[in-house]
Design a protein around this motif. Structure first.
Motif, PDB file in Angstrom:
ATOM      1  N   ALA A  11       0.840  -1.208   0.000  1.00  0.00           N
ATOM      2  CA  ALA A  11       0.000   0.000   0.000  1.00  0.00           C
ATOM      3  C   ALA A  11       0.872   1.254   0.000  1.00  0.00           C
ATOM      4  O   ALA A  11       0.526   2.285   0.568  1.00  0.00           O
ATOM      5  N   GLY A  12       2.044   1.132  -0.627  1.00  0.00           N
ATOM      6  CA  GLY A  12       2.978   2.265  -0.677  1.00  0.00           C
ATOM      7  C   GLY A  12       2.622   3.235  -1.787  1.00  0.00           C
ATOM      8  O   GLY A  12       1.438   3.475  -2.076  1.00  0.00           O
ATOM      9  N   GLN A  13       3.663   3.764  -2.422  1.00  0.00           N
ATOM     10  CA  GLN A  13       3.447   4.799  -3.445  1.00  0.00           C
ATOM     11  C   GLN A  13       2.674   4.254  -4.646  1.00  0.00           C
ATOM     12  O   GLN A  13       1.696   4.851  -5.083  1.00  0.00           O
ATOM     13  N   ILE A  14       3.143   3.122  -5.179  1.00  0.00           N
ATOM     14  CA  ILE A  14       2.426   2.583  -6.344  1.00  0.00           C
ATOM     15  C   ILE A  14       1.081   2.026  -5.888  1.00  0.00           C
ATOM     16  O   ILE A  14       0.055   2.241  -6.542  1.00  0.00           O
ATOM     17  N   GLY A  15       1.060   1.328  -4.752  1.00  0.00           N
ATOM     18  CA  GLY A  15      -0.178   0.726  -4.258  1.00  0.00           C
ATOM     19  C   GLY A  15      -1.295   1.754  -4.109  1.00  0.00           C
ATOM     20  O   GLY A  15      -2.444   1.516  -4.505  1.00  0.00           O
ATOM     21  N   LEU A  32      -6.634  -3.065  -0.099  1.00  0.00           N
ATOM     22  CA  LEU A  32      -5.214  -2.710  -0.001  1.00  0.00           C
ATOM     23  C   LEU A  32      -4.599  -3.478   1.157  1.00  0.00           C
ATOM     24  O   LEU A  32      -5.074  -3.351   2.294  1.00  0.00           O
ATOM     25  N   LEU A  33      -3.540  -4.231   0.911  1.00  0.00           N
ATOM     26  CA  LEU A  33      -2.906  -5.000   1.987  1.00  0.00           C
ATOM     27  C   LEU A  33      -1.455  -4.572   2.164  1.00  0.00           C
ATOM     28  O   LEU A  33      -0.746  -4.347   1.179  1.00  0.00           O
ATOM     29  N   ASP A  34      -1.050  -4.445   3.402  1.00  0.00           N
ATOM     30  CA  ASP A  34       0.370  -4.192   3.693  1.00  0.00           C
ATOM     31  C   ASP A  34       0.747  -5.013   4.919  1.00  0.00           C
ATOM     32  O   ASP A  34      -0.094  -5.725   5.482  1.00  0.00           O
ATOM     33  N   ILE A  35       1.997  -4.953   5.329  1.00  0.00           N
ATOM     34  CA  ILE A  35       2.447  -5.704   6.506  1.00  0.00           C
ATOM     35  C   ILE A  35       1.786  -5.120   7.767  1.00  0.00           C
ATOM     36  O   ILE A  35       1.338  -3.960   7.754  1.00  0.00           O
ATOM     37  N   PRO A  36       1.722  -5.898   8.868  1.00  0.00           N
ATOM     38  CA  PRO A  36       1.044  -5.405  10.075  1.00  0.00           C
ATOM     39  C   PRO A  36       1.579  -4.037  10.547  1.00  0.00           C
ATOM     40  O   PRO A  36       0.793  -3.173  10.943  1.00  0.00           O
ATOM     41  N   GLN A  37       2.902  -3.821  10.427  1.00  0.00           N
ATOM     42  CA  GLN A  37       3.471  -2.530  10.862  1.00  0.00           C
ATOM     43  C   GLN A  37       2.971  -1.370  10.006  1.00  0.00           C
ATOM     44  O   GLN A  37       3.055  -0.216  10.419  1.00  0.00           O
ATOM     45  N   ALA A  42      -2.417   1.165   4.894  1.00  0.00           N
ATOM     46  CA  ALA A  42      -3.417   0.535   4.007  1.00  0.00           C
ATOM     47  C   ALA A  42      -4.822   1.008   4.385  1.00  0.00           C
ATOM     48  O   ALA A  42      -5.617   1.408   3.515  1.00  0.00           O
ATOM     49  N   LYS A  43      -5.125   1.004   5.662  1.00  0.00           N
ATOM     50  CA  LYS A  43      -6.467   1.416   6.104  1.00  0.00           C
ATOM     51  C   LYS A  43      -6.675   2.905   5.856  1.00  0.00           C
ATOM     52  O   LYS A  43      -7.763   3.335   5.450  1.00  0.00           O
ATOM     53  N   GLY A  44      -5.642   3.687   6.115  1.00  0.00           N
ATOM     54  CA  GLY A  44      -5.748   5.141   5.941  1.00  0.00           C
ATOM     55  C   GLY A  44      -5.990   5.523   4.492  1.00  0.00           C
ATOM     56  O   GLY A  44      -6.877   6.334   4.184  1.00  0.00           O
ATOM     57  N   LYS A  45      -5.209   4.933   3.590  1.00  0.00           N
ATOM     58  CA  LYS A  45      -5.390   5.273   2.170  1.00  0.00           C
ATOM     59  C   LYS A  45      -6.783   4.848   1.701  1.00  0.00           C
ATOM     60  O   LYS A  45      -7.448   5.562   0.947  1.00  0.00           O
ATOM     61  N   ALA A  46      -7.225   3.663   2.160  1.00  0.00           N
ATOM     62  CA  ALA A  46      -8.553   3.184   1.754  1.00  0.00           C
ATOM     63  C   ALA A  46      -9.642   4.142   2.239  1.00  0.00           C
ATOM     64  O   ALA A  46     -10.554   4.511   1.487  1.00  0.00           O
ATOM     65  N   LEU A  47      -9.530   4.576   3.493  1.00  0.00           N
ATOM     66  CA  LEU A  47     -10.550   5.467   4.059  1.00  0.00           C
ATOM     67  C   LEU A  47     -10.537   6.841   3.373  1.00  0.00           C
ATOM     68  O   LEU A  47     -11.589   7.403   3.029  1.00  0.00           O
ATOM     69  N   ASP A  48      -9.342   7.356   3.157  1.00  0.00           N
ATOM     70  CA  ASP A  48      -9.186   8.653   2.502  1.00  0.00           C
ATOM     71  C   ASP A  48      -9.840   8.617   1.109  1.00  0.00           C
ATOM     72  O   ASP A  48     -10.609   9.521   0.723  1.00  0.00           O
ATOM     73  N   MET A  49      -9.566   7.558   0.373  1.00  0.00           N
ATOM     74  CA  MET A  49     -10.125   7.447  -0.986  1.00  0.00           C
ATOM     75  C   MET A  49     -11.626   7.176  -0.952  1.00  0.00           C
ATOM     76  O   MET A  49     -12.350   7.607  -1.843  1.00  0.00           O
ATOM     77  N   GLN A  50     -12.077   6.449   0.083  1.00  0.00           N
ATOM     78  CA  GLN A  50     -13.523   6.207   0.180  1.00  0.00           C
ATOM     79  C   GLN A  50     -14.256   7.533   0.376  1.00  0.00           C
ATOM     80  O   GLN A  50     -15.310   7.772  -0.204  1.00  0.00           O
ATOM     81  N   GLN A  51     -13.656   8.406   1.186  1.00  0.00           N
ATOM     82  CA  GLN A  51     -14.261   9.726   1.387  1.00  0.00           C
ATOM     83  C   GLN A  51     -14.206  10.541   0.095  1.00  0.00           C
ATOM     84  O   GLN A  51     -15.133  11.271  -0.246  1.00  0.00           O
ATOM     85  N   MET A  52     -13.128  10.372  -0.648  1.00  0.00           N
ATOM     86  CA  MET A  52     -12.999  11.057  -1.929  1.00  0.00           C
ATOM     87  C   MET A  52     -14.076  10.608  -2.918  1.00  0.00           C
ATOM     88  O   MET A  52     -14.482  11.383  -3.797  1.00  0.00           O
ATOM     89  N   SER A  53     -14.544   9.375  -2.758  1.00  0.00           N
ATOM     90  CA  SER A  53     -15.504   8.824  -3.729  1.00  0.00           C
ATOM     91  C   SER A  53     -16.796   9.641  -3.784  1.00  0.00           C
ATOM     92  O   SER A  53     -17.470   9.687  -4.813  1.00  0.00           O
TER      93      SER A  53
END
Ligand code: APR
Length: 311
Positions: A11-15, A32-37, A42-53
């Motif tokens: 869930a980095g730059q390209i993700g 979006l999946l990333d390592i536990p750390q 992953a959750k933040g980008k998903a939420l941010d984009m969901q709000q953008m939708s």
């Protein structure tokens, strides 16, 4: 019909850009999946984009996770898990670290979504796709690498910039490995149907070929902390869209070759037809002696890196 499910490992730059483009095109719902750390990323980008939708007006549902079980049932999975280059590094320098990451990723994908169309972006590209196929046991139609679409996009954009013409009217493709000896096919490059050799003098065209080959390093040099992400994401989404929408697009991809262009049992960049069957066909054509020489050089580099995976 149910929506497609698009899994993104990394869930980095390209993700992040993959998620945005997939959602904007409504290719399907996005996980979006990333390592536990980095689960928060992953959750933040998903939420941010969901709000953008609500502003961008797309209906895709985006979620973030570090649990591979959430990728179960994915139709397409695009992999960017790994470290990017820093200035002075070659893609091959990433092999040790990224192969370890790819091994973990591939074992998990084999378990949760064995039938998904897998597109790898992690570098060194050709060797990582080979590892992905070996470890998942996936078929040659469903395990593919994104490199040719990106390399071709770079070549096209430099030609369009040189001539001051629309990017849309440049037709070309780049074959071979995703390294400094990739093979832009200038002989078959046209601008609105006119051969590029009629429009750009040879020395300028040679310089454009060279800039294309080093296109990734040029961006690493500018960014300093990582590698390119907008164009790589758009390139992989073009491949994913061709699969999800059964477009039968002809796209240069890193595909498993079975004798095409004299190359057997390894991944290498070639023109492919992508549709609902995955990589449905590899298009073959006659190469000139000069092109054969360049292809052989590129294949030797890819073979060497693949051998280093010991798979
Ligand atoms: N599983 C899932 N994600 C992982 C794993 C793993 N085992 N290991 C690392 N990651 C994640 C990182 O936490 C990070 O969020 O992969 C992400 C990579 O993101 P970036 O560092 O921003 O790199 P990016 O520019 O997206 O490039 C990724 O693509 O072009 C290639 O050479 C590049 O191999 C690199 C890859």
């Amino acid at each position: 019909m149910a929506r497609a499910k698009i899994g993104l490992v990394g869930a980095g730059q390209i993700g992040g850009n993959l998620a945005l483009l997939a959602a904007q095109k409504e290719l399907g719902d996005v996980v979006l999946l990333d390592i536990p750390q980095a689960e928060g990323l992953a959750k933040g980008k998903a939420l941010d984009m969901q709000q953008m939708s609500t502003i961008g007006r797309f209906d895709s549902i985006l979620t973030g996770t570090s649990n591979y079980d959430d990728l179960a049932g994915s139709d397409v999975v695009i992999i960017t898990a790994g470290i990017p280059r820093k200035p002075g590094m070659s893609r091959e320098d990433l092999l040790g670290t990224n192969l370890g990451i790819m091994t973990a990723v591939a074992e998990n994908l084999k378990r949760v979504c064995p039938n998904a169309f897998l597109i790898n972006i992690a570098n060194p590209l050709d060797a990582m796709v080979y590892a992905l196929k070996k470890i998942t046991g996936g078929s040659k139609t469903h395990v593919v690498g994104m490199s040719g679409v990106l390399d071709t996009a770079r070549f096209k954009s430099f030609i369009a910039m040189e001539l001051g013409v629309s990017m849309r009217d440049v037709t070309t493709f780049v074959l071979g490995g995703h390294g400094d000896d990739m093979v832009p096919i200038t002989r078959l490059t046209t601008v609105g149907g006119v051969p590029v050799s009629e429009l750009i003098p040879k020395d300028r065209l040679d310089a454009i070929v060279d800039r294309t080959r080093k296109g990734g390093a040029e961006l690493v040099g500018l960014y300093k902390t990582g590698s390119a992400y907008f164009a790589p994401a758009a390139a992989a989404i073009e491949m994913a869209e061709a699969y999800v929408r059964d477009q039968k697009r002809v796209l240069p991809c890193c595909a498993w070759l079975d004798g095409e262009f004299g190359i057997k049992d390894m991944y290498f960049g070639a023109p492919c037809v992508i549709g609902a069957g995955g990589v449905e066909r590899v298009l073959k054509f006659e190469l000139t002696n000069e092109e054969v020489g360049m292809i052989e050089k590129s294949a030797a580099s890819v073979k060497k890196t693949i051998a280093e995976t010991k798979l």
